[in-house]
Write a protein that holds these residues in place. Structure first.
Motif, PDB file in Angstrom:
ATOM      1  N   VAL A   8      19.617  68.726 -26.692  1.00 49.38           N
ATOM      2  CA  VAL A   8      18.418  69.279 -26.052  1.00 49.38           C
ATOM      3  C   VAL A   8      18.431  70.802 -26.168  1.00 49.38           C
ATOM      4  N   LYS A   9      19.590  71.395 -25.920  1.00 51.34           N
ATOM      5  CA  LYS A   9      19.686  72.856 -25.972  1.00 51.34           C
ATOM      6  C   LYS A   9      19.491  73.372 -27.392  1.00 51.34           C
ATOM      7  N   ASP A  10      20.188  72.781 -28.341  1.00 48.03           N
ATOM      8  CA  ASP A  10      20.097  73.261 -29.720  1.00 48.03           C
ATOM      9  C   ASP A  10      18.710  73.018 -30.317  1.00 48.03           C
ATOM     10  N   GLY A  11      18.060  71.941 -29.875  1.00 48.73           N
ATOM     11  CA  GLY A  11      16.733  71.624 -30.396  1.00 48.73           C
ATOM     12  C   GLY A  11      15.602  72.260 -29.625  1.00 48.73           C
ATOM     13  N   PHE A  12      15.919  73.050 -28.582  1.00 49.69           N
ATOM     14  CA  PHE A  12      14.904  73.681 -27.743  1.00 49.69           C
ATOM     15  C   PHE A  12      13.889  72.642 -27.255  1.00 49.69           C
ATOM     16  N   ARG A  13      14.421  71.514 -26.807  1.00 53.73           N
ATOM     17  CA  ARG A  13      13.556  70.419 -26.334  1.00 53.73           C
ATOM     18  C   ARG A  13      13.255  70.648 -24.858  1.00 53.73           C
TER      19      ARG A  13
END
Length: 296
Positions: A8-13
């Motif tokens: 979630v963090k890396d994908g800016f979700r």
């Protein structure tokens, strides 16, 4: 903060984060993802405006608020991959979310204090302020692999503020302290040197590393050290002292060794940049401006 997965963090979700549960200082938490997205955009003017608004919404008059802790993992990634010109200010916001706000306490004894009083409540959310601080610090600790390389950033201000961020880490402490010491050994910027010394001292103060006060005293007492190293070490020694109780002032009160000998004027001017001192100056100014005597 552990509930936000790395994917979630890396994908800016952003839609998978419960922003709606919290308010910022001026409105609903749902405002924050849009500002983060703008900060990460290629529009320099819009990104600068978004960062200024995030400072206002998440760090009003030196305070911190729960939704800020949710923003920290995304701010870290934006600081690393975003516009280099905004990196230092973005990192400084992260650091301020993850430490207590001194509200006018510019004392040397309070300089390295990290945690907030357990009973301190943020008025608009009724959340304990220390919960927010600890959540933000955990977010930094979870992403140390992103932060540590910034100690070698070409911008000395970024290196200085990176030390400020790392001082709030709650885990991998020996690794963090070792990285700070390694950087200090080759750092050539005066303000960054002070920040590195204070970061090492802050970690030691909170986590009870017994050797750090003597290390700082040794730095201060070595006349061969550069002025900024001795000043930073003097501040570190002061920060390890417990906050004194009020007592009658003795007729001849001994001065602390860190201020016995004045530093050269140029060295003192450089010390306006380390984030610890900037924060103390800001909180002292806010306390002055909000005092009833000065608000009329």
């Amino acid at each position: 903060m552990g509930a936000i997965s790395r994917e979630v963090k890396d994908g800016f979700r952003y839609d998978e984060v419960p922003w709606q549960r919290f308010r910022h200082f001026y409105g609903p938490g749902e405002d924050i993802p849009g500002l983060l997205a703008t900060l990460a955009s290629g529009d320099a003017e819009a990104a600068d405006g978004a960062l200024q608004q995030l400072w206002t919404d998440l760090h009003h008059q030196g305070g911190t608020i729960a939704v800020g802790a949710l923003a920290v993992p995304f701010l870290l990634r934006i600081a690393v991959a975003g516009r280099p010109g905004l990196r230092a200010q973005t990192l400084r916001l992260i650091a301020e979310i993850g430490r207590c706000q001194h509200m006018g306490d510019g004392s040397r004894e309070g300089l390295l204090q990290v945690a907030e009083e357990p009973l301190m409540i943020e008025g608009s959310t009724m959340c304990p302020v220390d919960w927010t601080i600890q959540a933000a610090r955990q977010a930094v600790t979870d992403d140390l692999y992103l932060v540590l390389p910034l100690l070698s950033d070409p911008d000395p201000e970024v290196r200085s503020v990176t030390a400020y961020v790392l001082a709030a880490a709650t885990g991998e402490l020996s690794h963090v302290s070792s990285a700070l010491r390694s950087r200090l050994a080759k750092e050539d910027d005066a303000a960054a040197r002070v920040s590195l010394i204070l970061a090492i001292a802050q970690l030691a103060r909170e986590h009870q590393y017994g050797h750090a006060p003597q290390w700082a005293r040794d730095l201060w007492s070595d006349p061969g050290r550069p002025p900024e190293v001795r000043i930073g070490a003097g501040l570190a020694v002061s920060g390890h002292r417990p906050r004194p109780r009020r007592a009658p002032r003795p007729a001849h009160r001994p001065r602390h060794p860190s201020i016995r000998r004045p530093a050269p004027a140029g060295a003192m001017a450089d010390l306006g940049r380390p984030p610890w001192l900037r924060a103390a100056q800001l909180h002292r100014r806010n306390a002055h401006d909000n005092h009833p005597r000065n608000s009329a």
